[in-house]
Design a protein around this motif. Structure first.
Motif, PDB file in Angstrom:
ATOM      1  N   SER A   1       0.895  -1.177  -0.141  1.00  0.00           N
ATOM      2  CA  SER A   1      -0.130   0.187  -0.001  1.00  0.00           C
ATOM      3  C   SER A   1       0.895   1.195  -0.005  1.00  0.00           C
ATOM      4  CB  SER A   1      -0.927   0.016   1.180  1.00  0.00           C
ATOM      5  OG  SER A   1      -1.925  -1.242   1.257  1.00  0.00           O
ATOM      6  N   ALA A   2       0.374   2.219  -0.288  1.00  0.00           N
ATOM      7  CA  ALA A   2       1.144   3.611  -0.761  1.00  0.00           C
ATOM      8  C   ALA A   2       1.059   4.108   1.087  1.00  0.00           C
ATOM      9  CB  ALA A   2       0.273   4.679  -1.328  1.00  0.00           C
ATOM     10  N   ILE A   3      -0.061   3.686   1.708  1.00  0.00           N
ATOM     11  CA  ILE A   3       0.112   4.205   3.331  1.00  0.00           C
ATOM     12  C   ILE A   3      -0.656   3.176   3.992  1.00  0.00           C
ATOM     13  CG2 ILE A   3      -1.793   6.089   3.279  1.00  0.00           C
ATOM     14  CD1 ILE A   3       1.812   7.159   4.124  1.00  0.00           C
ATOM     15  N   THR A   4      -0.504   3.202   5.266  1.00  0.00           N
ATOM     16  CA  THR A   4      -1.312   2.340   5.983  1.00  0.00           C
ATOM     17  C   THR A   4      -1.567   3.267   7.153  1.00  0.00           C
ATOM     18  OG1 THR A   4      -0.230   0.210   5.439  1.00  0.00           O
ATOM     19  CG2 THR A   4      -1.429   0.094   7.527  1.00  0.00           C
ATOM     20  N   PHE A   5      -2.985   3.187   7.575  1.00  0.00           N
ATOM     21  CA  PHE A   5      -3.401   3.614   8.703  1.00  0.00           C
ATOM     22  C   PHE A   5      -3.925   2.800   9.786  1.00  0.00           C
ATOM     23  CE2 PHE A   5      -4.030   6.964   5.483  1.00  0.00           C
ATOM     24  CZ  PHE A   5      -3.381   8.233   6.131  1.00  0.00           C
ATOM     25  N   ASP A   6      -3.809   3.271  11.046  1.00  0.00           N
ATOM     26  CA  ASP A   6      -4.315   2.245  12.191  1.00  0.00           C
ATOM     27  C   ASP A   6      -5.285   3.257  12.958  1.00  0.00           C
ATOM     28  OD1 ASP A   6      -3.127  -0.661  12.709  1.00  0.00           O
ATOM     29  OD2 ASP A   6      -1.757   0.764  11.747  1.00  0.00           O
ATOM     30  N   LEU A   7      -6.510   2.682  13.380  1.00  0.00           N
ATOM     31  CA  LEU A   7      -7.582   3.614  13.898  1.00  0.00           C
ATOM     32  C   LEU A   7      -8.215   2.648  15.019  1.00  0.00           C
ATOM     33  CD1 LEU A   7      -8.717   6.472  14.288  1.00  0.00           C
ATOM     34  CD2 LEU A   7     -10.675   5.735  12.962  1.00  0.00           C
ATOM     35  N   TYR A   8      -7.800   3.108  16.347  1.00  0.00           N
ATOM     36  CA  TYR A   8      -8.241   2.084  17.424  1.00  0.00           C
ATOM     37  C   TYR A   8      -8.452   2.771  18.715  1.00  0.00           C
ATOM     38  CZ  TYR A   8      -3.301   1.624  18.716  1.00  0.00           C
ATOM     39  OH  TYR A   8      -2.194   1.534  19.262  1.00  0.00           O
ATOM     40  N   THR A   9      -9.312   2.290  19.521  1.00  0.00           N
ATOM     41  CA  THR A   9      -9.530   2.989  21.023  1.00  0.00           C
ATOM     42  C   THR A   9      -8.638   2.278  21.941  1.00  0.00           C
ATOM     43  OG1 THR A   9     -11.367   1.460  21.195  1.00  0.00           O
ATOM     44  CG2 THR A   9     -11.869   3.586  20.421  1.00  0.00           C
ATOM     45  N   ASP A  10      -8.183   2.859  22.901  1.00  0.00           N
ATOM     46  CA  ASP A  10      -7.445   2.343  23.989  1.00  0.00           C
ATOM     47  C   ASP A  10      -7.434   3.132  25.231  1.00  0.00           C
ATOM     48  OD1 ASP A  10      -5.922   0.242  25.083  1.00  0.00           O
ATOM     49  OD2 ASP A  10      -3.823   1.508  24.471  1.00  0.00           O
ATOM     50  N   ASN A  11      -7.851   2.605  26.325  1.00  0.00           N
ATOM     51  CA  ASN A  11      -7.778   3.439  27.446  1.00  0.00           C
ATOM     52  C   ASN A  11      -8.556   4.685  27.538  1.00  0.00           C
ATOM     53  OD1 ASN A  11      -6.305   1.677  29.033  1.00  0.00           O
ATOM     54  ND2 ASN A  11      -4.472   2.562  28.068  1.00  0.00           N
ATOM     55  N   GLY A  12      -9.578   4.735  26.764  1.00  0.00           N
ATOM     56  CA  GLY A  12     -10.535   5.747  26.561  1.00  0.00           C
ATOM     57  C   GLY A  12     -10.445   6.834  25.509  1.00  0.00           C
ATOM     58  N   GLN A  13      -9.105   6.777  24.665  1.00  0.00           N
ATOM     59  CA  GLN A  13      -8.868   7.511  23.735  1.00  0.00           C
ATOM     60  C   GLN A  13      -8.933   6.741  22.184  1.00  0.00           C
ATOM     61  OE1 GLN A  13      -8.052  10.640  26.086  1.00  0.00           O
ATOM     62  NE2 GLN A  13      -6.477  10.749  24.281  1.00  0.00           N
ATOM     63  N   LEU A  14      -9.029   7.600  21.371  1.00  0.00           N
ATOM     64  CA  LEU A  14      -9.050   7.144  19.991  1.00  0.00           C
ATOM     65  C   LEU A  14      -7.834   7.646  19.294  1.00  0.00           C
ATOM     66  CD1 LEU A  14     -11.028   5.987  17.877  1.00  0.00           C
ATOM     67  CD2 LEU A  14     -11.543   8.247  17.138  1.00  0.00           C
ATOM     68  N   ASN A  15      -7.137   6.586  18.767  1.00  0.00           N
ATOM     69  CA  ASN A  15      -5.766   6.842  18.493  1.00  0.00           C
ATOM     70  C   ASN A  15      -5.652   6.509  16.775  1.00  0.00           C
ATOM     71  OD1 ASN A  15      -4.907   7.011  21.324  1.00  0.00           O
ATOM     72  ND2 ASN A  15      -5.130   4.920  21.189  1.00  0.00           N
ATOM     73  N   LEU A  16      -5.044   7.453  16.154  1.00  0.00           N
ATOM     74  CA  LEU A  16      -4.760   7.274  14.666  1.00  0.00           C
ATOM     75  C   LEU A  16      -3.264   7.375  14.408  1.00  0.00           C
ATOM     76  CD1 LEU A  16      -5.639   7.796  11.725  1.00  0.00           C
ATOM     77  CD2 LEU A  16      -5.541  10.106  12.188  1.00  0.00           C
ATOM     78  N   PHE A  17      -2.796   6.350  13.720  1.00  0.00           N
ATOM     79  CA  PHE A  17      -1.327   6.183  13.236  1.00  0.00           C
ATOM     80  C   PHE A  17      -1.333   5.799  11.942  1.00  0.00           C
ATOM     81  CE2 PHE A  17      -1.642   4.649  17.716  1.00  0.00           C
ATOM     82  CZ  PHE A  17      -0.436   4.624  18.360  1.00  0.00           C
ATOM     83  N   LYS A  18      -0.043   6.717  11.677  1.00  0.00           N
ATOM     84  CA  LYS A  18       0.140   6.372  10.106  1.00  0.00           C
ATOM     85  C   LYS A  18       1.518   5.648   9.862  1.00  0.00           C
ATOM     86  CE  LYS A  18       1.619   9.961   7.481  1.00  0.00           C
ATOM     87  NZ  LYS A  18       1.564  11.071   6.191  1.00  0.00           N
ATOM     88  N   ASN A  19       1.265   4.547   9.204  1.00  0.00           N
ATOM     89  CA  ASN A  19       2.559   3.851   9.077  1.00  0.00           C
ATOM     90  C   ASN A  19       3.337   3.637  10.532  1.00  0.00           C
ATOM     91  OD1 ASN A  19       2.588   3.732   6.442  1.00  0.00           O
ATOM     92  ND2 ASN A  19       3.769   5.445   6.053  1.00  0.00           N
TER      93      ASN A  19
END
Length: 379
Positions: free
Chosen positions: A138-156
């Motif tokens: 892929s040109a880019i990979t994102f991860d979106l998930y919740t953890d300890n009440g936070q919504l986290n966005l990661f790129k690569n």
């Protein structure tokens, strides 16, 4: 007397002034009378000098109260609202429970979600771009998930943002910004901002439509797209610094249930579009995909604030910069770079500002068409 708190840039709009403060990246709209007092204050070395200046234009009995009010105003304008994370959350591969791939132009994007609910924050607006192809990378990979009440966005696997779950809309906006950098081959530092509004083009110019939730902004843009206009961007409209053009955002148009009946006869395949229920506030939604515009960017020549009112006459009027910015700023992202702030203000000064009230779909399309025709005449 406290020049360290002075605005960095200022522009006049009729009876209003728009001031920008570098320290906080805040925009403030004030009237001319207050601006006069503020200038006297900022250009006075002593309280006596300030008192003498304002006495020449106004009979003020309590100068210290005026000074305190001006101090309070300047301090609030310079106060940053940006929040800082106590600690950066670590990336967790174990949160990759749902995988989706999307093809946008020649780019392949992979997004991993941890739950169906989190998936609904992004996927429905991109579902029309989903692909089952299995390329090498892929040109880019994102991860979106919740953890300890936070919504986290990661790129690569690098953290982009982490916010409380209730502030999911902040992650949506940040994700779109990151997505746009990929598909348009730009850096985040190349953009003036991403405006909370939808942009429509006639193939030559574009118009930015803004409005509070439920006021008919997206519905109007869907109507225009069904009648030959190009949808350039829905809900998040990015402006590039190099040319001050609005660029294409490929997400589908989000339509609330109240507009289903209006759009059903105009949008082919409307009944087959899936219904998304994200939360009780937004209610049932459908996402309408639109064709790619002929160009991926157009100059934006007007801003129109949208107000749908049942049984109202279609009325297009001039809007004040105060009304426009109070609607535009809160959910927009604007760059804190001085060059970009100056470009934004220069663009705003040169851009006609309108508000439109409507209920009749045919009449509103005629009115917007006339606006576009006028833009072509003027430019």
């Amino acid at each position: 007397m406290n020049n360290k708190l002075a605005p960095t840039y200022q522009r006049m709009f009729g009876k209003y002034w728009v001031l920008w403060y570098f320290k906080s990246n805040n925009y403030s709209v004030i009237e001319t009378e207050f601006k006069t007092l503020l200038d006297f204050y900022l250009h006075s070395d002593t309280l006596d000098e300030f008192s003498a200046k304002i006495s020449s234009v106004d009979d003020v009995s309590d100068v210290k109260t005026v000074v305190n009010n001006l101090d309070t105003y300047l301090e609030s304008c310079n106060a940053s609202s940006a929040s800082q994370l106590d600690a950066s959350p670590a990336y967790k591969t174990s949160k990759r429970h749902i995988e989706r791939q999307y093809r946008i132009k020649d780019k392949l994007i992979t997004i991993f979600y941890d739950t169906d609910l989190v998936e609904k924050t992004i996927h429905p607006s991109l579902a029309h771009l989903e692909t089952n192809a299995q390329p090498k990378k892929s040109a880019i990979t994102f991860d979106l998930y919740t953890d300890n009440g936070q919504l986290n966005l990661f790129k690569n696997q690098q953290l982009i943002t982490s916010v409380p779950q209730r502030d999911y809309h902040l992650v949506q906006g940040k994700f779109i910004m990151q997505l746009l950098t990929v598909i348009h081959a730009k850096e985040e530092s190349d953009w003036i901002g991403t405006f909370h509004g939808s942009t429509v083009s006639d193939g030559t110019n574009s118009v930015l439509f803004i409005g509070k939730s439920g006021k008919g902004k997206s519905t109007l843009c869907a109507l225009l797209a069904a009648h030959g206009f190009e949808l350039l961007a829905d809900d998040v409209s990015p402006m590039l610094s190099d040319n001050s053009h609005i660029y294409h955002n490929p997400t589908a148009i989000s339509i609330k249930e109240g507009a289903f009946g209006t759009l059903q006869p105009m949008v082919p395949g409307f009944d087959d579009l899936p219904i998304t229920l994200f939360n009780t506030t937004k209610g049932s939604l459908k996402y309408i995909p639109t064709k790619y515009p002929n160009k991926d960017n157009y100059p934006c020549k007007a801003i129109i604030m949208v107000n749908y009112e049942p049984n109202s006459k279609t009325q297009l009027e001039s809007a004040s910069v105060k009304e426009i910015l109070e609607t535009l700023i809160p959910d927009s992202w604007l760059s804190n770079h001085p060059k970009h702030a100056e470009q934004f203000l220069d663009w705003l000064v040169a851009t006609p500002l309108y508000q439109i009230t409507y209920s009749d779909t045919e009449r509103v399309i005629e009115t917007i068409s006339a606006v576009f025709n006028g833009l072509e005449d003027n430019y």
